[in-house]
Design an enzyme around this catalytic site. Structure first.
Site, PDB file in Angstrom:
ATOM      1  N   SER A  55     -14.462  59.558 -70.799  1.00 22.88           N
ATOM      2  CA  SER A  55     -14.169  59.640 -69.370  1.00 22.88           C
ATOM      3  C   SER A  55     -15.225  60.492 -68.695  1.00 22.88           C
ATOM      4  O   SER A  55     -15.572  61.563 -69.186  1.00 22.88           O
ATOM      5  CB  SER A  55     -12.791  60.249 -69.120  1.00 22.88           C
ATOM      6  OG  SER A  55     -12.593  60.402 -67.718  1.00 22.88           O
ATOM      7  N   HIS A  91      -3.150  54.925 -65.029  1.00 22.87           N
ATOM      8  CA  HIS A  91      -3.588  53.937 -64.030  1.00 22.87           C
ATOM      9  C   HIS A  91      -2.958  52.570 -64.246  1.00 22.87           C
ATOM     10  O   HIS A  91      -3.458  51.562 -63.764  1.00 22.87           O
ATOM     11  CB  HIS A  91      -5.114  53.834 -64.035  1.00 22.87           C
ATOM     12  CG  HIS A  91      -5.792  55.098 -63.590  1.00 22.87           C
ATOM     13  ND1 HIS A  91      -7.125  55.354 -63.773  1.00 22.87           N
ATOM     14  CD2 HIS A  91      -5.300  56.186 -62.942  1.00 22.87           C
ATOM     15  CE1 HIS A  91      -7.428  56.561 -63.278  1.00 22.87           C
ATOM     16  NE2 HIS A  91      -6.337  57.080 -62.782  1.00 22.87           N
ATOM     17  N   CYS A 132      11.385  38.142 -53.379  1.00 25.16           N
ATOM     18  CA  CYS A 132      11.496  38.916 -52.133  1.00 25.16           C
ATOM     19  C   CYS A 132      10.322  38.708 -51.183  1.00 25.16           C
ATOM     20  O   CYS A 132      10.312  39.251 -50.082  1.00 25.16           O
ATOM     21  CB  CYS A 132      11.654  40.406 -52.461  1.00 25.16           C
ATOM     22  SG  CYS A 132      10.105  41.225 -52.883  1.00 25.16           S
ATOM     23  N   CYS A 169       9.783  44.672 -55.192  1.00 16.84           N
ATOM     24  CA  CYS A 169      10.984  44.686 -56.050  1.00 16.84           C
ATOM     25  C   CYS A 169      10.647  44.880 -57.522  1.00 16.84           C
ATOM     26  O   CYS A 169      11.533  44.958 -58.360  1.00 16.84           O
ATOM     27  CB  CYS A 169      11.819  43.424 -55.843  1.00 16.84           C
ATOM     28  SG  CYS A 169      11.112  41.953 -56.625  1.00 16.84           S
TER      29      CYS A 169
HETATM   30  P1  NAD Z   1     -15.920  55.879 -66.282  1.00 14.75           P
HETATM   31  O1  NAD Z   1     -16.493  54.508 -66.223  1.00 14.75           O
HETATM   32  O2  NAD Z   1     -15.951  56.722 -65.088  1.00 14.75           O
HETATM   33  O3  NAD Z   1     -16.616  56.722 -67.431  1.00 14.75           O
HETATM   34  C1  NAD Z   1     -16.756  56.246 -68.709  1.00 14.75           C
HETATM   35  C2  NAD Z   1     -17.631  57.249 -69.460  1.00 14.75           C
HETATM   36  O4  NAD Z   1     -17.662  56.861 -70.824  1.00 14.75           O
HETATM   37  C3  NAD Z   1     -19.073  57.291 -68.965  1.00 14.75           C
HETATM   38  O5  NAD Z   1     -19.392  58.636 -68.639  1.00 14.75           O
HETATM   39  C4  NAD Z   1     -19.905  56.789 -70.151  1.00 14.75           C
HETATM   40  O6  NAD Z   1     -21.087  57.531 -70.330  1.00 14.75           O
HETATM   41  C5  NAD Z   1     -18.988  57.014 -71.321  1.00 14.75           C
HETATM   42  N1  NAD Z   1     -19.104  56.033 -72.394  1.00 14.75           N
HETATM   43  C6  NAD Z   1     -19.126  54.676 -72.281  1.00 14.75           C
HETATM   44  N2  NAD Z   1     -19.129  54.110 -73.504  1.00 14.75           N
HETATM   45  C7  NAD Z   1     -19.145  55.116 -74.405  1.00 14.75           C
HETATM   46  C8  NAD Z   1     -19.155  55.165 -75.829  1.00 14.75           C
HETATM   47  N3  NAD Z   1     -19.124  54.050 -76.572  1.00 14.75           N
HETATM   48  N4  NAD Z   1     -19.177  56.388 -76.431  1.00 14.75           N
HETATM   49  C9  NAD Z   1     -19.189  57.533 -75.677  1.00 14.75           C
HETATM   50  N5  NAD Z   1     -19.169  57.536 -74.342  1.00 14.75           N
HETATM   51  C10 NAD Z   1     -19.134  56.345 -73.697  1.00 14.75           C
HETATM   52  O7  NAD Z   1     -14.465  55.709 -66.824  1.00 14.75           O
HETATM   53  P2  NAD Z   1     -13.182  56.516 -66.451  1.00 14.75           P
HETATM   54  O8  NAD Z   1     -13.469  57.959 -66.298  1.00 14.75           O
HETATM   55  O9  NAD Z   1     -12.174  56.078 -67.411  1.00 14.75           O
HETATM   56  O10 NAD Z   1     -12.789  56.028 -64.979  1.00 14.75           O
HETATM   57  C11 NAD Z   1     -12.867  54.714 -64.530  1.00 14.75           C
HETATM   58  C12 NAD Z   1     -11.526  54.142 -64.099  1.00 14.75           C
HETATM   59  O11 NAD Z   1     -11.635  52.735 -64.162  1.00 14.75           O
HETATM   60  C13 NAD Z   1     -10.408  54.475 -65.032  1.00 14.75           C
HETATM   61  O12 NAD Z   1      -9.567  55.288 -64.341  1.00 14.75           O
HETATM   62  C14 NAD Z   1      -9.719  53.151 -65.389  1.00 14.75           C
HETATM   63  O13 NAD Z   1      -8.514  53.040 -64.693  1.00 14.75           O
HETATM   64  C15 NAD Z   1     -10.606  52.079 -64.888  1.00 14.75           C
HETATM   65  N6  NAD Z   1     -11.252  51.245 -65.921  1.00 14.75           N
HETATM   66  C16 NAD Z   1     -10.562  50.898 -67.059  1.00 14.75           C
HETATM   67  C17 NAD Z   1     -11.176  50.112 -68.032  1.00 14.75           C
HETATM   68  C18 NAD Z   1     -10.382  49.752 -69.263  1.00 14.75           C
HETATM   69  O14 NAD Z   1      -9.157  49.717 -69.218  1.00 14.75           O
HETATM   70  N7  NAD Z   1     -11.029  49.500 -70.400  1.00 14.75           N
HETATM   71  C19 NAD Z   1     -12.475  49.672 -67.867  1.00 14.75           C
HETATM   72  C20 NAD Z   1     -13.164  50.031 -66.684  1.00 14.75           C
HETATM   73  C21 NAD Z   1     -12.528  50.841 -65.724  1.00 14.75           C
HETATM   74 ZN    ZN Z   2       9.627  41.019 -55.155  1.00 10.28          ZN
END
Ligand code: NAD
Ligand code: ZN
Length: 251
Positions: free
Chosen positions: A197, A123, A159, A134
């Site tokens: 996740s 992502h 651009c 660009c």
């Molecule tokens: P999600 O928020 O859908 O799921 C996170 C999961 O992690 C939840 O089910 C939760 O119960 C679990 N969780 C949270 N903390 C935990 C811990 N300490 N130990 C065990 N489990 C834990 O996240 P996702 O599936 O990654 O999807 C959300 C999208 O949002 C991602 O694709 C990402 O691009 C983006 N995102 C990224 C960040 C980051 O970069 N840190 C933060 C928020 C969202």
């Molecule tokens: Zn540009």
């Protein structure tokens, strides 16, 4: 199964594996102070995501996207890798983990010492911005100064294209090279570990299914149940830092 047995089982699977892929989501970074999206109190319980089509279509959507990003700046900037990230980095150092596939955009796997060519960002990355046309790269501090001065969403100096963080929004095409690399690594893995996740966002959530189809053992570490618990060989509904930290032997 009592807790200790689960940790020993995970440690045994790691010991026996020859090629591990770790697949991470927002849950691995909550212990670094970055909120996830879907936990109770997560970001989406407070505001709906902005689709890519809306970003392209509306100056107000672009400005709102940037306001939200800058509101998170302190969180992203000060976050450091936690025990979970460190355990994964140790497995890379030992030659056990070949690749980390991440849905995260925070750059914390790289910050934990894993070389960037072993981290596949499905992502994208929110720590810098680029022009959608660009691809010229923009530093976030510079974007912020202009945004705050002009109160207009930034456009490319070269651009005129829209400038956006280098992340993939809903409705935006997945990066083809990252997708191909993730697929190849997933098929080659003999142990596939999912950490933090909810496995509800496709196509990313398809990777654990693919790993399983190609014969890998599937481990899921997540506080809450996920969409793929039923097909996993080992499911640990517990915190990632203590689970991976104890299984790998890292503080
Ligand atoms: P999600 O928020 O859908 O799921 C996170 C999961 O992690 C939840 O089910 C939760 O119960 C679990 N969780 C949270 N903390 C935990 C811990 N300490 N130990 C065990 N489990 C834990 O996240 P996702 O599936 O990654 O999807 C959300 C999208 O949002 C991602 O694709 C990402 O691009 C983006 N995102 C990224 C960040 C980051 O970069 N840190 C933060 C928020 C969202
Ligand atoms: Zn540009």
């Amino acid at each position: 199964m009592p807790d200790d047995t689960q940790i020993s089982e995970l440690a045994r699977l790691i010991e026996e594996a020859r090629r591990i892929v770790v697949f991470t989501g927002a849950g691995i970074s909550t212990e670094s102070g970055i909120p996830d999206f879907r936990s109770p109190g997560g970001i989406w319980t407070r505001m709906a995501p902005i689709d890519f089509a809306d970003f392209l279509a509306s100056e107000e959507a672009r400005r709102e996207t940037w306001r939200r990003r800058f509101a998170m700046e302190g969180t992203f900037r000060t976050a450091v890798p936690n025990r979970g990230h460190r355990a994964v980095a140790e497995l890379v150092r030992r030659g056990k983990v070949t690749t980390v596939i991440t849905q995260n955009i925070d750059g914390l796997h790289q910050a934990s010492g894993i070389s960037a060519d072993r981290v596949i960002e499905l992502h994208g990355n929110t720590t810098y911005a680029h022009c959608l046309d660009c691809r010229r790269r923009y530093d976030l501090d510079a974007v912020r100064r202009t945004f705050e001065r002009d109160d207009r969403a930034p456009v490319c100096g070269a651009c005129g294209g829209f400038v956006k963080t280098a992340t993939i929004s809903f409705g935006q095409a997945m990066p083809p090279e990252a997708m191909r690399g993730a697929e190849t690594e997933t098929i080659a893995a003999d142990l596939f570990i999912v950490a933090g996740s909810s496995l509800v966002v496709y196509p990313a959530a398809a990777f654990p299914e693919l790993a399983k189809r190609y014969g890998a053992t599937l481990v899921i570490i997540n506080r809450e149940a996920t969409g793929l618990d039923a097909i996993a060989d080992l499911v640990l509904h517990r915190g990632i830092g203590e689970t991976l930290g104890n299984a790998v032997g890292v503080d």
